[in-house]
Structures are given as C-alpha cells and as structure tokens.
Enzyme design. Structure first.
Site, mmCIF file in Angstrom:
data_model
loop_
_atom_site.group_PDB
_atom_site.id
_atom_site.type_symbol
_atom_site.label_atom_id
_atom_site.label_comp_id
_atom_site.label_asym_id
_atom_site.label_seq_id
_atom_site.Cartn_x
_atom_site.Cartn_y
_atom_site.Cartn_z
ATOM 1 N N GLN A 76 0.825 -1.218 0.000
ATOM 2 C CA GLN A 76 0.000 0.000 0.000
ATOM 3 C C GLN A 76 0.860 1.270 0.000
ATOM 4 O OE1 GLN A 76 -3.120 0.627 -0.598
ATOM 5 N NE2 GLN A 76 -3.505 -1.547 -0.914
ATOM 6 N N SER A 77 2.041 1.197 -0.569
ATOM 7 C CA SER A 77 2.937 2.354 -0.589
ATOM 8 C C SER A 77 2.361 3.508 -1.416
ATOM 9 C CB SER A 77 4.283 1.927 -1.184
ATOM 10 O OG SER A 77 5.052 3.054 -1.542
#
Ligand SMILES: *Cc1c(COP(=O)(O)O)cnc(C)c1O
Length: 325
Positions: A76-77
């Site tokens: 989920q960067s």
C-alpha cells in the site's frame, strides 16, 4: 523566488504552493489554534508528499538519461503509486518491488499501481532489498536504463524538496511554533529540518515516528539532512541533537491501524471534512491529539499539521474502519 533551490533541475508535477488552512472546529476541540498544510493536495494521481520529491528525482533521472524508474515499498505504498504516476507522466517505464507474496487485483494504492501501468515485482520470500537489487540488475541487463529511487524517495535529491517546501511555507507568511508530521523514511523530516536551519526558522520540526525507535530515526534524519545540505551546496551540518523524533505512537507497528489512528481519522473527517490515512497521517494526527490533550504541546503555541497524503490506502482498510462505525 526560491533562495535554496534556484538552480536545481526540477520538473513541474505538483500544484504549488499547497494551501494552508485553518481547522476551526478541531482547534476548538483541542483548545488551541491548529492549521494544516495540504500536501495531500499536491495533485499527482491523488497527491501526497512524494510528489514534491519526485519533481527533483524525475529531473535527476532524466538528466541521467534513464528510461525506467525502479523503486520499492509496501503493497500500500503511496510512494510507489506516485512514482508510477510520475513515470507515466514522463513516458518512462516503472517497475515497483513490493514486499511479500503477490496480491492479485488490488485495492487502494495497489489498484492504482496497476492502473498506472507499473510492472510489479513481488519480493515473496526474498528480502525487499535483495529483490530490489536483483530487479535493478535485470533492468540494466535488458537495456532499460533504470534509475533507482530509494524507499520513500528519501535520497538527498528527494529530501531537498522538503527544504524547498519549508521555504514555500515561510513565503506563505506562516510562522508556527510547532510543525508536526509523520516521519518514516526520513526525507520529509530531513528536508524540513534542513530548511529550517538554512532559513533561520526557529519553530520546532516535530516528527512523529511511524515505524522505528527514536534513536535510529534521529540518526537517519541527521545524516540525510547533512547529505542534502551538501547536495544543495549549503554549509550546514545537522546532528542527532538537532532532530526531534517522538516514538511514543508506534502502536502495533507499521501499517497496523489501531484505535488511536481510527479515532483520529474519524475526528478529522467529521470535524473538518478532511481525509487522513491509516498508516501515516492517522498516526501523526493521533499524536497531535494526544499531545494537545495532555498539555505537552502548550496551548499558547501555534501548531501546524503537515498533511502528507495517503488517503488512497483507506480502501485497503475499509473492513476495519467500517466494522468500528
Ligand atoms: C511516505 C509518507 C510519509 C513519510 O514521509 P517520509 O519522507 O518517508 O518520512 C508520510 N505520510 C505519507 C502519507 C506518506 O506516504
């Protein structure tokens, strides 16, 4: 005109300056004046703090003749999502090395990585560092001319963008006593601390650690700030004693949303119509609320919350968010 970065190679990805706004209802609730710097509104593919760094990183990549941007992060960067968007914007390939086992389809930032056309490499059983090194070597061998962007874009080139951001804030006439923000890979923190020193700004640059103990993060930020000063040609050295890190809000670790983060997300959403994220800004806001309520941040001090973005990750946490409503 910029005093610090006048000659830096830079592409225009961000809508700058980002607004600074009052938070009237939150200020009443917390019994002090709180304002917000809207770097969630930088504009590149849903915005966030990585856009500023990518303005300098992408220009550096282009100067080096790169054809491919390679970086890495968590699934989920926000950094990976924004790098994918910057690559598409510039007509470059993008390869993202993500931690863990493949997650098909995708939600939140992972969905957007796919939409933006990034090639995904999953580290699987390998460490992410090892997978990243292997991927760069493969890209070189294939003739794709990769430019490696470190985690979070936190090289001296990327961090320099936040020295310029502090200059932008001062040019907006803001002189808060405390600037509070989420600090993780250290680039935002290093740039702000360096900018403050270089420009003679005396407010406290107060980083809320997201994922590491204070001594480690202080050392990382001080070294990066000093390297960034070199890159900018500033005769400035920062030591660990110059870096403020608060590590009391690590909760259950990186990416784990607890009740403090959730409460902060709900408070900002319902009192001001502002969206925070479960990993970074929700944690930093939880710290702000706790420090204001305990009186540790004195009520006569003006406070600026630097919103660094991240709301696309909310969708990856929707089950946990909704269950609690
Ligand atoms: C990356 C990120 C941060 C942390 O910034 P660093 O420069 O890596 O310390 C904070 N907030 C959000 C939303 C981010 O994506």
């Amino acid at each position: 005109m910029s005093e610090l970065g006048a000659d830096l190679p830079r592409v225009r990805l961000a809508q700058l300056p980002t607004p600074v706004q009052d938070l009237p209802r939150l200020s009443t609730l917390l019994g002090r004046r709180v304002r917000i710097k809207r770097d969630d509104q930088t504009g590149l593919a849903l915005g966030g703090n990585k856009t500023r760094k990518l303005e300098l990183l992408l220009a550096d990549a282009q100067t080096a003749g790169a054809r491919t941007l390679v970086t890495g992060g968590a699934p989920q960067s926000n950094h990976c999502r924004q790098t994918a968007a910057a690559a598409a914007w510039a007509g470059l390939r993008c390869v993202l090395v993500l931690g863990g086992a493949p997650r098909p389809g995708g939600v939140g930032n992972l969905l957007l990585d796919n939409l933006l056309g990034a090639e995904l490499v999953w580290a699987g059983d390998r460490s992410r560092d090892e997978a990243l090194a292997t991927t760069v070597a493969r890209e070189v061998a294939a003739g794709h001319r990769p430019y490696l962007i470190p985690y979070g874009g936190s090289s001296p080139v990327g961090a320099a963008a936040y020295a310029l951001a502090l200059e932008e804030l001062l040019a907006q006439g803001e002189r808060p006593d405390v600037i509070l923000f989420a600090s993780s890979s250290g680039g935002t923190h290093a740039g702000l601390a360096l900018g403050a020193r270089a420009l003679g700004f005396g407010g406290r640059i107060y980083g809320i650690s997201i994922d590491q103990p204070a001594p480690a993060l202080r050392q990382l930020v001080a070294e990066l700030a000093t390297q960034t000063a070199e890159y900018l040609g500033l005769p400035v050295t920062l030591g660990e004693q110059d870096i403020i890190v608060d590590d009391r809000f690590l909760g259950d670790g990186y990416g784990v949303m607890g009740s403090a983060e959730r409460d902060a997300i709900l408070l900002f959403a319902r009192s001001e119509g502002l969206l925070l994220d479960p990993v970074y800004t929700g944690r930093a806001a939880a710290a702000l609320i706790a420090l204001a309520r305990s009186g540790e941040l004195a009520a006569d001090k003006s406070l600026l919350f630097w919103h660094t973005g991240g709301a696309p990750a909310l969708w990856a946490y929707s089950d946990d968010l909704i269950r609690e409503l």
